[in-house]
Motif scaffolding. Structure first.
Motif, PDB file in Angstrom:
ATOM      1  N   TRP A  94       0.808  -1.263  -0.469  1.00 19.64           N
ATOM      2  CA  TRP A  94      -0.148   0.062  -0.303  1.00 19.64           C
ATOM      3  C   TRP A  94       0.747   1.001  -0.095  1.00 19.64           C
ATOM      4  N   THR A  95      -0.251   2.225   0.220  1.00 15.50           N
ATOM      5  CA  THR A  95       1.182   3.843   0.111  1.00 15.50           C
ATOM      6  C   THR A  95      -0.099   4.712   0.279  1.00 15.50           C
ATOM      7  N   GLU A 145       5.235  -1.553   8.649  1.00 15.59           N
ATOM      8  CA  GLU A 145       4.580  -2.762   7.946  1.00 15.59           C
ATOM      9  C   GLU A 145       4.642  -3.667   8.996  1.00 15.59           C
ATOM     10  N   MET A 156       3.839  -0.508   3.710  1.00 15.51           N
ATOM     11  CA  MET A 156       2.991   0.516   3.751  1.00 15.51           C
ATOM     12  C   MET A 156       4.632   1.495   3.048  1.00 15.51           C
ATOM     13  N   ASN A 176       5.495   5.269   2.436  1.00 17.89           N
ATOM     14  CA  ASN A 176       4.609   6.072   2.934  1.00 17.89           C
ATOM     15  C   ASN A 176       5.416   7.536   2.349  1.00 17.89           C
TER      16      ASN A 176
END
Length: 157
Positions: free
Chosen positions: A10-11, A73, A85, A87
Protein backbone atom coordinates in the motif's frame (compact mmCIF):
# COMPACT_ATOMS: atom_id res chain seq x y z
CA UNK A 1 9.62 -20.53 2.97
CA UNK A 2 9.58 -17.13 1.21
CA UNK A 3 7.51 -18.53 -1.68
CA UNK A 4 4.66 -19.19 0.78
CA UNK A 5 4.48 -15.63 2.11
CA UNK A 6 1.65 -13.35 1.01
CA UNK A 7 2.81 -9.79 0.31
CA UNK A 8 0.48 -6.82 -0.01
CA UNK A 9 1.72 -3.31 -0.76
CA UNK A 10 0.00 0.00 0.00
CA UNK A 11 0.89 3.66 -0.13
CA UNK A 12 0.17 6.50 2.28
CA UNK A 13 0.60 10.16 1.24
CA UNK A 14 0.73 12.98 3.77
CA UNK A 15 -0.40 16.09 1.87
CA UNK A 16 0.59 19.29 3.66
CA UNK A 17 -0.77 22.77 3.06
CA UNK A 18 0.87 25.23 5.46
CA UNK A 19 0.08 24.14 9.02
CA UNK A 20 -2.57 21.62 7.89
CA UNK A 21 -2.68 18.14 6.39
CA UNK A 22 -5.40 16.40 4.42
CA UNK A 23 -6.98 13.45 6.23
CA UNK A 24 -9.86 11.12 5.40
CA UNK A 25 -12.37 10.32 8.10
CA UNK A 26 -12.78 6.69 7.11
CA UNK A 27 -15.73 4.92 8.73
CA UNK A 28 -16.06 1.65 6.81
CA UNK A 29 -14.42 -1.76 7.23
CA UNK A 30 -11.77 -2.40 9.89
CA UNK A 31 -9.59 0.63 9.01
CA UNK A 32 -11.69 3.31 10.71
CA UNK A 33 -10.48 6.72 11.81
CA UNK A 34 -8.62 9.71 10.40
CA UNK A 35 -5.82 8.76 8.05
CA UNK A 36 -3.90 10.15 5.09
CA UNK A 37 -5.07 9.17 1.61
CA UNK A 38 -3.54 6.10 0.04
CA UNK A 39 -4.26 2.53 -0.89
CA UNK A 40 -3.17 -0.62 -2.66
CA UNK A 41 -0.55 -0.55 -5.39
CA UNK A 42 -1.81 -2.35 -8.49
CA UNK A 43 0.55 -4.74 -10.23
CA UNK A 44 2.69 -3.79 -12.17
CA UNK A 45 2.44 -0.05 -11.43
CA UNK A 46 5.26 1.65 -9.53
CA UNK A 47 4.82 2.68 -5.91
CA UNK A 48 4.84 6.39 -6.82
CA UNK A 49 2.34 5.89 -9.64
CA UNK A 50 0.11 3.92 -7.26
CA UNK A 51 0.34 6.70 -4.66
CA UNK A 52 -0.55 9.39 -7.19
CA UNK A 53 -3.48 7.34 -8.53
CA UNK A 54 -4.84 6.60 -5.05
CA UNK A 55 -4.76 10.29 -4.07
CA UNK A 56 -6.57 11.24 -7.28
CA UNK A 57 -9.24 8.53 -6.74
CA UNK A 58 -9.78 9.32 -3.04
CA UNK A 59 -9.49 13.12 -3.05
CA UNK A 60 -9.65 14.50 -6.61
CA UNK A 61 -6.21 16.12 -6.18
CA UNK A 62 -3.21 15.66 -8.44
CA UNK A 63 -0.06 15.40 -6.32
CA UNK A 64 3.54 15.79 -7.47
CA UNK A 65 7.06 15.92 -6.07
CA UNK A 66 6.46 13.08 -3.63
CA UNK A 67 9.16 12.71 -0.98
CA UNK A 68 9.77 9.16 0.22
CA UNK A 69 9.58 9.16 4.03
CA UNK A 70 9.81 5.48 4.89
CA UNK A 71 8.43 1.99 5.04
CA UNK A 72 6.01 0.65 7.61
CA UNK A 73 4.89 -2.94 7.70
CA UNK A 74 2.82 -5.51 9.53
CA UNK A 75 4.34 -8.97 9.74
CA UNK A 76 2.06 -11.85 10.73
CA UNK A 77 4.25 -14.98 11.10
CA UNK A 78 1.29 -17.21 12.07
CA UNK A 79 -0.33 -16.83 8.64
CA UNK A 80 2.76 -15.90 6.57
CA UNK A 81 1.53 -12.41 5.64
CA UNK A 82 3.53 -9.21 5.23
CA UNK A 83 1.73 -5.91 4.58
CA UNK A 84 4.10 -3.18 3.38
CA UNK A 85 3.23 0.53 3.30
CA UNK A 86 5.30 3.03 1.33
CA UNK A 87 4.99 6.42 3.04
CA UNK A 88 5.28 9.70 1.12
CA UNK A 89 4.94 13.40 1.89
CA UNK A 90 4.20 16.33 -0.43
CA UNK A 91 3.14 19.94 -0.37
CA UNK A 92 2.60 20.10 -4.14
CA UNK A 93 -0.91 19.50 -5.43
CA UNK A 94 -3.52 20.92 -7.77
CA UNK A 95 -7.24 20.44 -8.22
CA UNK A 96 -10.37 20.56 -6.11
CA UNK A 97 -11.41 18.13 -3.39
CA UNK A 98 -14.17 15.66 -4.23
CA UNK A 99 -17.52 16.56 -2.70
CA UNK A 100 -18.62 13.04 -1.73
CA UNK A 101 -15.59 10.74 -1.80
CA UNK A 102 -16.29 7.04 -1.34
CA UNK A 103 -13.45 6.46 1.17
CA UNK A 104 -14.64 9.03 3.74
CA UNK A 105 -15.02 12.73 4.42
CA UNK A 106 -11.99 14.88 3.60
CA UNK A 107 -10.71 17.34 6.20
CA UNK A 108 -7.84 19.82 6.32
CA UNK A 109 -6.61 19.34 9.88
CA UNK A 110 -4.01 21.34 11.81
CA UNK A 111 -0.88 19.23 12.18
CA UNK A 112 -0.59 19.90 15.91
CA UNK A 113 -4.23 18.81 16.48
CA UNK A 114 -4.41 15.78 14.18
CA UNK A 115 -3.37 13.11 16.68
CA UNK A 116 -6.19 14.18 19.01
CA UNK A 117 -8.68 12.80 16.45
CA UNK A 118 -9.75 9.15 16.38
CA UNK A 119 -6.84 7.58 14.52
CA UNK A 120 -5.45 4.08 14.09
CA UNK A 121 -2.49 3.45 16.36
CA UNK A 122 -0.09 2.72 13.49
CA UNK A 123 -0.93 6.11 11.90
CA UNK A 124 -0.29 7.85 15.25
CA UNK A 125 3.07 6.08 15.59
CA UNK A 126 4.35 7.36 12.24
CA UNK A 127 2.47 10.67 12.02
CA UNK A 128 5.25 12.92 13.40
CA UNK A 129 7.88 11.08 11.35
CA UNK A 130 6.43 12.54 8.14
CA UNK A 131 7.61 16.00 9.26
CA UNK A 132 11.09 15.03 10.47
CA UNK A 133 14.26 14.95 8.40
CA UNK A 134 15.35 11.56 7.15
CA UNK A 135 13.44 8.36 6.64
CA UNK A 136 11.94 5.72 8.89
CA UNK A 137 11.26 2.02 9.01
CA UNK A 138 8.56 0.63 11.28
CA UNK A 139 7.90 -3.07 11.67
CA UNK A 140 4.91 -4.29 13.63
CA UNK A 141 4.84 -7.98 14.46
CA UNK A 142 1.25 -9.15 14.77
CA UNK A 143 0.11 -11.74 17.31
CA UNK A 144 -2.60 -13.73 15.53
CA UNK A 145 -3.77 -15.52 18.67
CA UNK A 146 -4.25 -12.30 20.66
CA UNK A 147 -5.35 -10.27 17.60
CA UNK A 148 -3.05 -7.35 18.44
CA UNK A 149 0.49 -6.11 17.88
CA UNK A 150 3.12 -8.13 19.70
CA UNK A 151 6.12 -5.87 19.06
CA UNK A 152 6.80 -2.58 17.26
CA UNK A 153 10.29 -1.69 16.02
CA UNK A 154 11.09 1.86 14.85
CA UNK A 155 14.30 2.83 13.06
CA UNK A 156 15.09 6.36 11.85
CA UNK A 157 17.85 7.36 9.45
Amino acid sequence: MSENIIYKIWTVIMIQDGDKVLLLNRQHDKFKGFLPPGGKVDFPESFVDGAIREVREETGLEVSNLVFKGISEFVNPAVNKRYIMMNYWTKDFTGELLENPSEGELHWVKIDEAKELPMQEDIKIRFDLFFEKGTFEIQTVWNEEKNRPEEVFIKKT
